[in-house]
Design an enzyme around this catalytic site. Structure first.
Site, mmCIF file in Angstrom:
data_model
loop_
_atom_site.group_PDB
_atom_site.id
_atom_site.type_symbol
_atom_site.label_atom_id
_atom_site.label_comp_id
_atom_site.label_asym_id
_atom_site.label_seq_id
_atom_site.Cartn_x
_atom_site.Cartn_y
_atom_site.Cartn_z
ATOM 1 C CD GLU A 88 -2.956 1.110 2.170
ATOM 2 O OE1 GLU A 88 -3.377 2.261 2.809
ATOM 3 O OE2 GLU A 88 -3.097 0.034 2.691
ATOM 4 C CE LYS A 272 -6.186 -1.270 5.511
ATOM 5 N NZ LYS A 272 -5.419 -0.289 4.604
ATOM 6 C CG ASP A 288 0.562 -16.679 11.967
ATOM 7 O OD1 ASP A 288 0.032 -15.875 11.249
ATOM 8 O OD2 ASP A 288 0.395 -17.615 12.390
ATOM 9 C CG HIS A 386 -3.531 6.938 0.241
ATOM 10 N ND1 HIS A 386 -2.830 5.816 0.782
ATOM 11 C CD2 HIS A 386 -4.513 6.296 -0.694
ATOM 12 C CE1 HIS A 386 -3.296 4.648 0.145
ATOM 13 N NE2 HIS A 386 -4.209 4.721 -0.764
#
Length: 433
Positions: A88, A272, A288, A386
């Site tokens: 991202e 998130k 993990d 962004h």
């Protein structure tokens, strides 16, 4: 390779964005003492197919992610260069920029609990579940000894099963259910294999004690006894922008945080953003990330209502205080952390000595990423920065190569029109000239 030696690192690497990938690697290698083999492991062929074939089943190839290095991080007075594997745009840039702001305010302050993992042993077929619970607790020493006998190496290094818990669920569909938890200090391992093996080992003992039968014997990824914490304190001056004074930014960030505390729809996106920082470090170090995600979101809902993992508040002096506290079951031994060449190289760059240190640095990156999102929301909005970075991906997708990529991306960002069709038009114009 020896992790964590010697540790003379300055994470303030200026003008990284203006270098090409090879130049950036040179800077990181110089700052961290990266050896030639580790440098090579950041190349495109770090994971040969033959090695990948031994890691998972039905291998047909490998899949690569961009690997960046977040700069400027100071945690508990020590500098860190932080490898991040993520696709991202803006994540590495945002973390580095926020770390620079925090650096000037004293850096991140972190702490953590012992690396305790839970293994669950489910017992069914019991008519007196509360009586069975007390029988299990009475046999605590026998159960702990049996678990530790199974892993003498862990015990030798100061770990091992520390205690047990027993929970009763009287109204399950199949009758009463008793669940015993083994609480295991797994030291520098993530610990899944260790606690699963211990659970398998003690299952026959528990059946004999209770007269019931054991079904599941498996770890829990809600590692709520294995917590990492990070804290920052930021002045108004540090948060001011050319368009907004520091007080306005602080109030906007706290308003955005409070929205996340009361509304699960906002909290999901808020958290998130935290995981945008956490997951890339977890992936880069061969840990993990699914376990970390599961534990984080379960922890966010531990009150019975899903809410923010972080907190943001204003101190009596007017400073902004940000904190993040979450499960962080990371390891330095076992699994892909030892198998994947790039993960080993990433750990050499990071220079952490223990799994606890890795967890604390990772949660600091999560807090930095959360700070970046809230600051953007409180000022120009999330899309401006962004989308400026995302424009590069759009340019590449339109067919731009080499210097064309930046040229197209700058036009898209300047026009506030970051679309594939517009990228194709701009690319055609550039080539026509």
């Amino acid at each position: 390779m020896t992790i964590g030696t010697p540790r003379v690192v300055n994470s303030r690497l200026e003008n990284m964005r203006n270098l090409d990938p090879a130049g950036r690697l040179d800077r990181v290698a110089e700052a961290t003492g990266l050896d030639a083999d580790s440098r090579a492991n950041f190349g495109g062929d770090a994971l040969p197919v033959d090695l990948a074939n031994g890691m998972i089943e039905n291998v047909v190839g490998t899949f690569q992610l961009p690997l960046g290095v977040a700069t400027n991080f100071t945690v508990n007075g020590r500098d860190y260069l932080v490898p991040m594997a993520v696709e991202e745009p803006s994540v590495v840039a945002a973390a580095s920029f926020m770390a620079r702001i925090v650096r000037d305010c004293g850096g991140f302050q972190t702490s953590s609990t012992l690396p305790i993992m839970r293994a669950q042993v489910q017992i069914l077929g019991i008519s007196d579940p509360h009586g069975a619970r007390l029988k299990i607790l009475q046999a605590r020493d026998e159960i702990i000894a049996a678990a530790n006998d199974k892993d003498p190496v862990l015990v030798k290094f100061g770990g091992g099963c520390r205690d047990i818990e027993v929970h009763v669920f009287p109204s399950s569909a199949r009758g009463p259910m008793v669940v015993m938890h083994l609480l295991v200090d797994v030291r520098d391992a993530m610990g899944a294999n260790t606690v699963n093996t211990m659970a398998e080992t003690v299952a026959p003992i528990v059946e004999k004690i209770t007269g019931g039968h054991v079904r599941l014997r498996i770890l829990s990824n809600l590692a709520d006894l294995r917590i990492a914490r990070a804290r920052v304190e930021l002045t108004e001056a540090a948060l001011a922008t050319k368009d907004f004074d520091g007080r306005r930014v602080i109030e906007g960030m706290v308003d955005a945080y409070e929205f996340a505390t009361i509304d699960p729809y906002r909290a999901a996106t808020h958290n998130k953003g935290i995981m945008n920082g956490v997951d890339p470090v977890v992936v880069a170090t061969g840990n993990d990330w699914r376990a970390i995600e599961a534990g984080a979101h379960a922890y966010a809902a531990r009150s019975g209502r899903y809410t923010s993992l972080s907190t943001w508040e204003i101190s009596g002096s007017g400073s902004l205080i940000g904190t993040l506290e979450m499960p962080m079951a990371l390891g330095l031994v076992g699994g892909a952390t030892k198998t994947h060449p790039a993960a080993r190289a990433a750990l050499q760059v990071l220079k952490v000595d223990t799994a606890l240190e890795l967890a604390e640095v990772t949660v600091a990156v999560g807090l930095a990423q959360n700070m970046a999102a809230l600051r953007a929301l409180a000022t120009e909005g999330i899309q401006r920065g962004h989308m400026a970075l995302h424009a590069r991906n759009i340019a590449i997708g339109a067919g731009a190569t080499g210097s064309e990529i930046d040229a197209v991306a700058k036009r898209l960002a300047a026009d506030h029109d970051v679309r594939s069709a517009r990228a194709e038009e701009v690319l055609a114009e550039i080539r026509a000239k």
